[in-house]
Motif scaffolding. Structure first.
Motif, PDB file in Angstrom:
ATOM      1  N   LEU A 126       6.895  14.629  -1.373  1.00  0.00           N
ATOM      2  CA  LEU A 126       8.125  14.008  -0.887  1.00  0.00           C
ATOM      3  C   LEU A 126       7.814  12.741  -0.090  1.00  0.00           C
ATOM      4  O   LEU A 126       8.523  11.735  -0.201  1.00  0.00           O
ATOM      5  CB  LEU A 126       8.904  15.002  -0.022  1.00  0.00           C
ATOM      6  N   VAL A 127       6.746  12.780   0.707  1.00  0.00           N
ATOM      7  CA  VAL A 127       6.328  11.596   1.466  1.00  0.00           C
ATOM      8  C   VAL A 127       6.053  10.431   0.524  1.00  0.00           C
ATOM      9  O   VAL A 127       6.524   9.305   0.722  1.00  0.00           O
ATOM     10  CB  VAL A 127       5.076  11.906   2.308  1.00  0.00           C
ATOM     11  N   PHE A 128       5.277  10.692  -0.530  1.00  0.00           N
ATOM     12  CA  PHE A 128       4.932   9.625  -1.464  1.00  0.00           C
ATOM     13  C   PHE A 128       6.134   9.169  -2.289  1.00  0.00           C
ATOM     14  O   PHE A 128       6.186   8.031  -2.732  1.00  0.00           O
ATOM     15  CB  PHE A 128       3.799  10.088  -2.384  1.00  0.00           C
ATOM     16  N   THR A 129       7.093  10.053  -2.476  1.00  0.00           N
ATOM     17  CA  THR A 129       8.294   9.683  -3.225  1.00  0.00           C
ATOM     18  C   THR A 129       9.184   8.761  -2.404  1.00  0.00           C
ATOM     19  O   THR A 129       9.651   7.728  -2.888  1.00  0.00           O
ATOM     20  CB  THR A 129       9.083  10.939  -3.640  1.00  0.00           C
ATOM     21  N   THR A 130       9.434   9.109  -1.153  1.00  0.00           N
ATOM     22  CA  THR A 130      10.329   8.294  -0.320  1.00  0.00           C
ATOM     23  C   THR A 130       9.737   6.932  -0.005  1.00  0.00           C
ATOM     24  O   THR A 130      10.475   5.993   0.306  1.00  0.00           O
ATOM     25  CB  THR A 130      10.664   9.009   1.000  1.00  0.00           C
ATOM     26  N   CYS A 131       8.413   6.819  -0.054  1.00  0.00           N
ATOM     27  CA  CYS A 131       7.751   5.545   0.256  1.00  0.00           C
ATOM     28  C   CYS A 131       7.190   4.879  -0.997  1.00  0.00           C
ATOM     29  O   CYS A 131       6.206   4.140  -0.930  1.00  0.00           O
ATOM     30  CB  CYS A 131       6.636   5.771   1.278  1.00  0.00           C
ATOM     31  N   HIS A 132       7.795   5.150  -2.133  1.00  0.00           N
ATOM     32  CA  HIS A 132       7.310   4.598  -3.394  1.00  0.00           C
ATOM     33  C   HIS A 132       7.381   3.068  -3.370  1.00  0.00           C
ATOM     34  O   HIS A 132       8.384   2.487  -2.934  1.00  0.00           O
ATOM     35  CB  HIS A 132       8.153   5.134  -4.552  1.00  0.00           C
ATOM     36  N   PRO A 133       6.327   2.373  -3.846  1.00  0.00           N
ATOM     37  CA  PRO A 133       6.321   0.904  -3.814  1.00  0.00           C
ATOM     38  C   PRO A 133       7.442   0.257  -4.613  1.00  0.00           C
ATOM     39  O   PRO A 133       7.735  -0.927  -4.403  1.00  0.00           O
ATOM     40  CB  PRO A 133       4.951   0.550  -4.425  1.00  0.00           C
ATOM     41  N   SER A 187       2.915  13.740  -7.078  1.00  0.00           N
ATOM     42  CA  SER A 187       1.860  13.066  -6.326  1.00  0.00           C
ATOM     43  C   SER A 187       1.369  11.870  -7.133  1.00  0.00           C
ATOM     44  O   SER A 187       1.398  11.887  -8.368  1.00  0.00           O
ATOM     45  CB  SER A 187       0.701  14.026  -6.059  1.00  0.00           C
ATOM     46  N   PRO A 188       0.906  10.812  -6.468  1.00  0.00           N
ATOM     47  CA  PRO A 188       0.402   9.653  -7.201  1.00  0.00           C
ATOM     48  C   PRO A 188      -0.885   9.986  -7.944  1.00  0.00           C
ATOM     49  O   PRO A 188      -1.640  10.873  -7.555  1.00  0.00           O
ATOM     50  CB  PRO A 188       0.159   8.616  -6.102  1.00  0.00           C
ATOM     51  N   LEU A 189      -1.117   9.266  -9.023  1.00  0.00           N
ATOM     52  CA  LEU A 189      -2.382   9.398  -9.729  1.00  0.00           C
ATOM     53  C   LEU A 189      -3.503   8.869  -8.841  1.00  0.00           C
ATOM     54  O   LEU A 189      -3.262   8.074  -7.930  1.00  0.00           O
ATOM     55  CB  LEU A 189      -2.338   8.605 -11.037  1.00  0.00           C
ATOM     56  N   PRO A 190      -4.737   9.299  -9.099  1.00  0.00           N
ATOM     57  CA  PRO A 190      -5.855   8.805  -8.272  1.00  0.00           C
ATOM     58  C   PRO A 190      -5.894   7.282  -8.188  1.00  0.00           C
ATOM     59  O   PRO A 190      -6.193   6.714  -7.133  1.00  0.00           O
ATOM     60  CB  PRO A 190      -7.090   9.366  -8.999  1.00  0.00           C
ATOM     61  N   SER A 191      -5.570   6.610  -9.301  1.00  0.00           N
ATOM     62  CA  SER A 191      -5.601   5.142  -9.300  1.00  0.00           C
ATOM     63  C   SER A 191      -4.490   4.546  -8.458  1.00  0.00           C
ATOM     64  O   SER A 191      -4.556   3.383  -8.058  1.00  0.00           O
ATOM     65  CB  SER A 191      -5.484   4.629 -10.739  1.00  0.00           C
ATOM     66  N   GLU A 192      -3.438   5.324  -8.184  1.00  0.00           N
ATOM     67  CA  GLU A 192      -2.293   4.831  -7.419  1.00  0.00           C
ATOM     68  C   GLU A 192      -2.352   5.234  -5.947  1.00  0.00           C
ATOM     69  O   GLU A 192      -1.566   4.734  -5.145  1.00  0.00           O
ATOM     70  CB  GLU A 192      -0.984   5.389  -7.991  1.00  0.00           C
ATOM     71  N   PHE A 193      -3.265   6.117  -5.613  1.00  0.00           N
ATOM     72  CA  PHE A 193      -3.213   6.757  -4.296  1.00  0.00           C
ATOM     73  C   PHE A 193      -3.305   5.755  -3.157  1.00  0.00           C
ATOM     74  O   PHE A 193      -2.523   5.823  -2.205  1.00  0.00           O
ATOM     75  CB  PHE A 193      -4.326   7.804  -4.167  1.00  0.00           C
ATOM     76  N   VAL A 194      -4.258   4.837  -3.229  1.00  0.00           N
ATOM     77  CA  VAL A 194      -4.459   3.900  -2.124  1.00  0.00           C
ATOM     78  C   VAL A 194      -3.219   3.047  -1.910  1.00  0.00           C
ATOM     79  O   VAL A 194      -2.741   2.884  -0.779  1.00  0.00           O
ATOM     80  CB  VAL A 194      -5.690   3.011  -2.385  1.00  0.00           C
ATOM     81  N   ARG A 196      -0.130   3.701  -2.776  1.00  0.00           N
ATOM     82  CA  ARG A 196       0.985   4.508  -2.303  1.00  0.00           C
ATOM     83  C   ARG A 196       0.790   4.904  -0.843  1.00  0.00           C
ATOM     84  O   ARG A 196       1.749   4.929  -0.063  1.00  0.00           O
ATOM     85  CB  ARG A 196       1.132   5.755  -3.183  1.00  0.00           C
ATOM     86  N   LEU A 197      -0.454   5.220  -0.456  1.00  0.00           N
ATOM     87  CA  LEU A 197      -0.709   5.579   0.938  1.00  0.00           C
ATOM     88  C   LEU A 197      -0.467   4.380   1.840  1.00  0.00           C
ATOM     89  O   LEU A 197       0.104   4.519   2.929  1.00  0.00           O
ATOM     90  CB  LEU A 197      -2.133   6.102   1.118  1.00  0.00           C
ATOM     91  N   ASP A 198      -0.877   3.199   1.396  1.00  0.00           N
ATOM     92  CA  ASP A 198      -0.604   1.990   2.178  1.00  0.00           C
ATOM     93  C   ASP A 198       0.895   1.824   2.402  1.00  0.00           C
ATOM     94  O   ASP A 198       1.336   1.443   3.493  1.00  0.00           O
ATOM     95  CB  ASP A 198      -1.147   0.753   1.451  1.00  0.00           C
ATOM     96  N   SER A 199       1.678   2.124   1.369  1.00  0.00           N
ATOM     97  CA  SER A 199       3.133   2.016   1.482  1.00  0.00           C
ATOM     98  C   SER A 199       3.675   3.013   2.497  1.00  0.00           C
ATOM     99  O   SER A 199       4.546   2.691   3.305  1.00  0.00           O
ATOM    100  CB  SER A 199       3.777   2.257   0.111  1.00  0.00           C
ATOM    101  N   VAL A 200       3.150   4.231   2.460  1.00  0.00           N
ATOM    102  CA  VAL A 200       3.580   5.271   3.400  1.00  0.00           C
ATOM    103  C   VAL A 200       3.279   4.848   4.837  1.00  0.00           C
ATOM    104  O   VAL A 200       4.139   4.917   5.730  1.00  0.00           O
ATOM    105  CB  VAL A 200       2.886   6.610   3.081  1.00  0.00           C
ATOM    106  N   LEU A 201       2.063   4.402   5.072  1.00  0.00           N
ATOM    107  CA  LEU A 201       1.668   3.996   6.430  1.00  0.00           C
ATOM    108  C   LEU A 201       2.468   2.791   6.900  1.00  0.00           C
ATOM    109  O   LEU A 201       2.832   2.693   8.068  1.00  0.00           O
ATOM    110  CB  LEU A 201       0.166   3.688   6.463  1.00  0.00           C
ATOM    111  N   GLU A 202       2.753   1.883   5.973  1.00  0.00           N
ATOM    112  CA  GLU A 202       3.543   0.709   6.327  1.00  0.00           C
ATOM    113  C   GLU A 202       4.936   1.111   6.800  1.00  0.00           C
ATOM    114  O   GLU A 202       5.455   0.570   7.784  1.00  0.00           O
ATOM    115  CB  GLU A 202       3.661  -0.220   5.118  1.00  0.00           C
ATOM    116  N   VAL A 203       5.545   2.068   6.105  1.00  0.00           N
ATOM    117  CA  VAL A 203       6.885   2.524   6.488  1.00  0.00           C
ATOM    118  C   VAL A 203       6.875   3.139   7.880  1.00  0.00           C
ATOM    119  O   VAL A 203       7.721   2.836   8.721  1.00  0.00           O
ATOM    120  CB  VAL A 203       7.428   3.533   5.459  1.00  0.00           C
ATOM    121  N   VAL A 204       5.912   4.013   8.128  1.00  0.00           N
ATOM    122  CA  VAL A 204       5.841   4.664   9.433  1.00  0.00           C
ATOM    123  C   VAL A 204       5.645   3.631  10.535  1.00  0.00           C
ATOM    124  O   VAL A 204       6.283   3.687  11.591  1.00  0.00           O
ATOM    125  CB  VAL A 204       4.702   5.701   9.461  1.00  0.00           C
TER     126      VAL A 204
END
Length: 408
Positions: A126-133, A187-194, A196-204
């Motif tokens: 859900l975290v990765f979905t709400t912060c999708h690029p 969940s993001p694919l391994p190639s997308e993880f970084v 997507r995580l950057d997007s999540v951290l940016e939102v927070v």
């Protein structure tokens, strides 16, 4: 039931408190079976309405999260049975939900605890979905605060000083865009993880910065947004305990928020970092921030952008007086941050740190790169006030607040 029935107002407050805590997990669990974030939120909202109606009469259940999830599942079953055009999905979803509900009827608490680990996985999705690029930053913020922060549309609108209808439209459009883009609940694919995580951290961090240095309105601080960001950061650290930058962001927010009481004077004007009464800092928050920074450092050989900013904040936090500040170390950290960000504002902040450590002439020489830049490209924490600040350090602009006219 917990604590009897109580007055309707007391129960309503408890319902709201429970919802703020449990709603992300309930939505995540329902999204896992519906594969649709919008539907999952609808069913969770149905459960909230049921709680508002029943808990004032019957009392708050012993495990309110399990109760909400059980009611949400019932709503999902009802929905699946009504979808005549989705026969295959009805059979699959109805069977899974019916089996889950059957075991849950025997023991709602046992059912909730039995799927605890799965819910944590769903919460991460859900975290990765709400912060999708694919979503614009303001849409990510609104959707994250709604589904993960448990805030109502009115609360989000009030926090950002925008009309409620604007926030509602952002949330609706965000859900539609996720669906149309095929960005489902996964969940993001391994190639997308970084990314997507950057997007999540940016939102927070966007949420935190808006609370720490408000860009609109008459107040310099909005503590409730800082608290929401910190809560999201703690959730992330529990879901992704091996990610250094997650701990680093949490460390940065804890240390920065520790100064909140000292950042505004009696006249309402900001107090620069070096002038603050450090006795008013929240030293418990400082301790939590330093502990989080230690975890971040243990997970990597090279700190990222949030880690470097947290390390700079930690240098200030470790100094019980302004005179004890380790400016040499801060200058070194800003040097690494310049390499990581290529930001002229970071370069300016480094020049200030160098001047504090080695004198004005050294600082002036180190600022030559910044002075030759044709434009400004980013923001960072201002060493004068510790806030995100386009004006850098000093000058005529007000610290801690974006300038109305930014250099181009």
């Amino acid at each position: 039931m917990v604590g009897g029935v109580g007055t309707e107002q007391d129960v309503r407050r408890r319902v709201e408190a429970v919802w703020r805590i449990e709603s992300p997990r309930v939505v995540a669990a329902l999204a896992h079976v519906t594969r649709d974030v919008g539907l999952a939120e609808d069913f969770a909202q149905d459960a909230l309405v049921a709680a508002m109606e029943q808990w004032p009469v019957d009392g708050v259940p012993d495990n309110p999260g399990a109760w909400l999830l059980s009611v949400g599942r019932r709503r999902a079953i009802d929905w699946s049975r009504r979808q005549e055009t989705l026969a295959r999905k009805e059979v699959e979803l109805g069977r899974v939900l019916a089996l889950s509900l059957a075991s849950g009827e025997r023991s709602g608490i046992a059912d909730f605890e039995a799927v605890e680990e799965d819910i944590e996985d769903d919460l991460l999705r859900l975290v990765f979905t709400t912060c999708h690029p694919v979503l614009a930053p303001e849409a990510r913020v609104a959707l994250t605060l709604r589904l993960l922060g448990g805030l109502t549309t009115a609360e989000i609108a009030r926090a950002y000083l925008v009309p409620e209808a604007t926030v509602a439209q952002r949330i609706v459009r965000a859900k539609k865009k996720l669906t149309s883009a095929g960005a489902g609940f996964s969940s993001p694919l391994p190639s997308e993880f970084v990314e997507r995580l950057d997007s999540v951290l940016e939102v927070v961090y966007l949420v935190f910065n808006e609370g720490y240095s408000a860009t609109a309105g008459s107040d310099w601080l909005r503590p409730e947004l800082c608290h929401d960001a910190l809560r999201l950061g703690r959730v992330l650290s529990g879901l992704l305990p091996k990610e250094s930058e997650v701990w680093a962001l949490l460390a940065l927010m804890e240390i920065q928020s520790s100064r909140s009481r000292a950042r505004v004077g009696r006249d309402g004007e900001p107090v620069l970092l070096l002038d603050q009464d450090r006795g008013r800092w929240d030293w418990a928050a400082v301790g939590r921030g330093l502990a989080a920074l230690e975890k971040a450092e243990a997970l990597t050989d090279s700190l990222g952008v949030y880690g470097l900013q947290a390390a700079i904040a930690a240098c200030h936090a470790r100094a019980r007086t302004a005179e004890q500040t380790d400016w040499q170390r801060i200058a070194e950290l800003y040097g690494a941050l310049v390499v990581a960000t290529s930001s002229p504002v970071v370069e300016l902040n480094r020049a200030v740190a160098v001047s504090m450590a080695a004198g004005p002439e050294a600082g002036w020489q180190s600022s030559r790169v910044w002075r030759t830049r044709p434009r400004w490209r980013g923001t960072t924490s201002c060493p004068g006030c510790g806030a995100t600040c386009w004006s850098g350090w000093g000058g005529s602009r007000r610290h801690g607040r974006s300038s109305s006219v930014r250099p181009s």
